[in-house]
Design a protein around this motif. Structure first.
Motif, short mmCIF file in Angstrom:
data_model
loop_
_atom_site.label_atom_id
_atom_site.label_comp_id
_atom_site.label_asym_id
_atom_site.label_seq_id
_atom_site.Cartn_x
_atom_site.Cartn_y
_atom_site.Cartn_z
N HIS A 31 20.20 52.72 35.61
CA HIS A 31 19.76 51.43 35.06
C HIS A 31 20.78 50.88 34.08
O HIS A 31 21.73 51.57 33.68
CB HIS A 31 18.37 51.53 34.44
N HIS A 84 21.12 50.32 30.93
CA HIS A 84 21.26 50.67 29.52
C HIS A 84 22.58 51.42 29.35
O HIS A 84 22.89 52.31 30.13
CB HIS A 84 20.09 51.54 29.03
N ASP A 87 23.60 53.72 27.55
CA ASP A 87 23.63 55.18 27.47
C ASP A 87 23.58 55.81 28.87
O ASP A 87 23.61 57.03 29.02
CB ASP A 87 22.52 55.73 26.56
N HIS A 88 23.54 54.95 29.92
CA HIS A 88 23.56 55.45 31.30
C HIS A 88 24.75 54.95 32.11
O HIS A 88 25.03 55.48 33.17
CB HIS A 88 22.24 55.11 32.00
N HIS A 139 10.47 50.71 33.44
CA HIS A 139 11.25 51.08 32.24
C HIS A 139 11.57 49.78 31.51
O HIS A 139 11.43 48.70 32.06
CB HIS A 139 12.53 51.83 32.66
N ASP A 190 15.42 56.98 33.11
CA ASP A 190 14.44 56.67 32.06
C ASP A 190 13.25 55.97 32.71
O ASP A 190 13.44 55.12 33.56
CB ASP A 190 15.05 55.72 31.01
N HIS A 199 9.69 54.36 27.28
CA HIS A 199 9.72 55.72 27.81
C HIS A 199 8.30 56.29 27.96
O HIS A 199 7.39 55.93 27.22
CB HIS A 199 10.53 56.63 26.88
ZN LIG Z 1 17.00 53.30 29.31
#
Ligand SMILES: [Zn+2]
Ligand SMILES: [Zn+2]
Length: 447
Positions: free
Chosen positions: A82, A84, A86-87, A152, A176, A399
């Protein structure tokens, strides 16, 4: 079939998983860490000029053969769950010939973000990104991969089921997810009819350390927003939220509609919403009747967001932005109340709205951001106190709660459950069955 979690066994953010079976090797997510390992935030500016080797030495990147720019590619694909950071935030280090797979929504959101952020943060995706669709399997060397659309706070997020074709051994990676947003049906559908015979489940556990909070679902956020908008005597109500949290923008739109309030977005949000517009979607758009776009003069330079749009492929939106605009001095003349969606960077322009003293300010993000000792948090708190705003936290997490995680794990009933995207891996064995705790960089054989 083997897997290595390069990052994610002991932290939230920066997820990177390598899966290999025979000659096929793929990467699931290539995220940028959220923390710097010393309690502070990860700062990508600091590593801007560092080489891949230096970053591997510093344990910021990982020794993955054939992944990086300066070596011949030996990875079949990178799958992004996805949009975000952090991914996906480390994609710029990957060799450009390695195919990247993600959902259409994730691609559009990553592309549109580039217009608005500083150079060092931009991820320029190749034209040839392969688009994955909900439950449409595809083959990648010796693997068959099935994406599952999940609920999400990132739009169009996916989980991935990765099966080795010859042996049937398989891994399910959740990415997530949650069970309480506007797409909660996806969660119910999934746990009613989950894939069978999962050998290894990599399951996120963000909420194992966070309180579920006062508002368990997006519907609860909507109900509270309706109460707030009904009760207020002020012309303007502010809501601070992420411009990419589409579910939340939909919630605010619904609350505004139910209370005959105008929804005020800004040019950045208008652009994001336009980027993911499809003929079938019911995502609010700036040309809708009850939506206006806040346009103002920042630091004497005009509207900083409009200026960026003007320099981009979204230039075509300028006529509609002009038709939908509302300026700070227009607010007192409005017949209706207004719900203004805002971010910290808009404060210098928001201050020009007359008569906002004592208005309601809804903080609609994870409370932790506000508790950090950051420039953003300070600017926001100064704004609230300067104008005597009535601050209230109304938010539900992106989450899954511990309850939802249990339902999910029970439905899949995997042979092994591996914690990922969590600070609390040690809590897993108390909550779930068949837990196997891994460390970052540890190779694990699926048997
Ligand atoms: Zn996320
Ligand atoms: Zn994440």
């Amino acid at each position: 079939m083997q897997l290595i979690i390069h990052r994610g066994t002991k932290e939230i953010g920066g997820t990177c998983v390598e899966v290999s079976a025979g000659d096929t090797r793929i990467i699931l997510d290539f995220g940028m860490p959220l923390g710097n390992g010393l309690g502070g935030e990860f700062n990508e500016k600091v590593i801007e000029d560092e080489s891949v080797d230096e970053l591997i030495n510093k344990k910021i990147l990982y020794p993955i053969k054939g992944l990086y720019k300066d070596t011949p590619p030996q990875i079949n694909a990178i799958l992004i769950s996805h949009s975000h950071k952090d991914h996906y935030g480390f994609l710029k280090y990957a060799h450009p010939d390695i195919p990247i797979y993600m959902s259409a929504g994730a691609r559009r959101l990553i592309d549109v973000l580039n217009i608005f952020i500083k150079k060092e943060g931009r991820i320029t995706l190749p034209e040839a990104v392969k688009i994955v669709r909900d439950q449409v399997p595809f083959d990648m060397g010796g693997l068959r991969i099935t994406p599952y659309l999940v609920d999400h706070s990132a739009f169009d997020a996916m989980s991935f089921h990765v099966v080795e074709k010859t042996s049937g051994k398989n891994i399910f990676y959740t990415g997530d997810f949650r069970a309480a947003g506007w797409k909660e049906k996806l969660f119910k559908r999934f746990v009613t009819k989950p894939p069978k015979g999962v050998d290894c489940l990599l399951m996120e556990g963000t909420m194992l350390e966070r309180e579920a909070g006062k508002y368990p679902t997006e519907q609860d956020v909507l109900d509270r927003m309706i109460e707030i908008l009904r009760a207020t005597d002020h012309k303007v109500t502010f809501a601070c939220c992420s411009g990419q949290n589409i579910d939340r923008i939909v919630t605010f739109y619904k609350a505004a509609r139910r209370t005959k309030t105008l929804l005020i977005i800004d040019p950045y949000m208008a652009c994001v919403l336009n980027a993911i517009k499809t003929s079938r979607s019911r995502i609010p758009q700036m040309d809708w009747n009850s939506v206006r776009v806040f346009i103002a003069n920042y630091y004497g330079k005009g509207d900083i967001y409009v200026n960026k749009i003007n320099d981009s492929a979204f230039r075509r939106l300028l006529p509609q932005l002009a038709r939908s605009k509302i300026k700070p001095l227009n607010f007192p003349k409005l017949d209706l109340k207004a719900l203004v969606l805002m971010r910290g960077s808009m404060i210098p322009a928001l201050e020009k709205i007359p008569g906002m003293k004592g208005s309601k300010m809804v903080y609609s993000q994870w409370r932790g951001y506000l508790e950090k000792d950051s420039a953003d948090a300070r600017r926001f708190k100064d704004f609230v106190s300067k104008y005597d705003l009535d601050l209230e936290h109304v938010h539900t997490s992106g989450h899954a709660t511990v309850e939802a995680l249990k339902t999910f794990a029970n439905a899949l009933n995997p042979k092994v459950l591996v914690p990922i995207h969590t600070f609390k891996k040690d809590k897993y064995p108390d909550l779930f069955n068949n837990v196997k705790i891994l460390n970052d960089g540890e190779e694990f054989e699926i048997i």
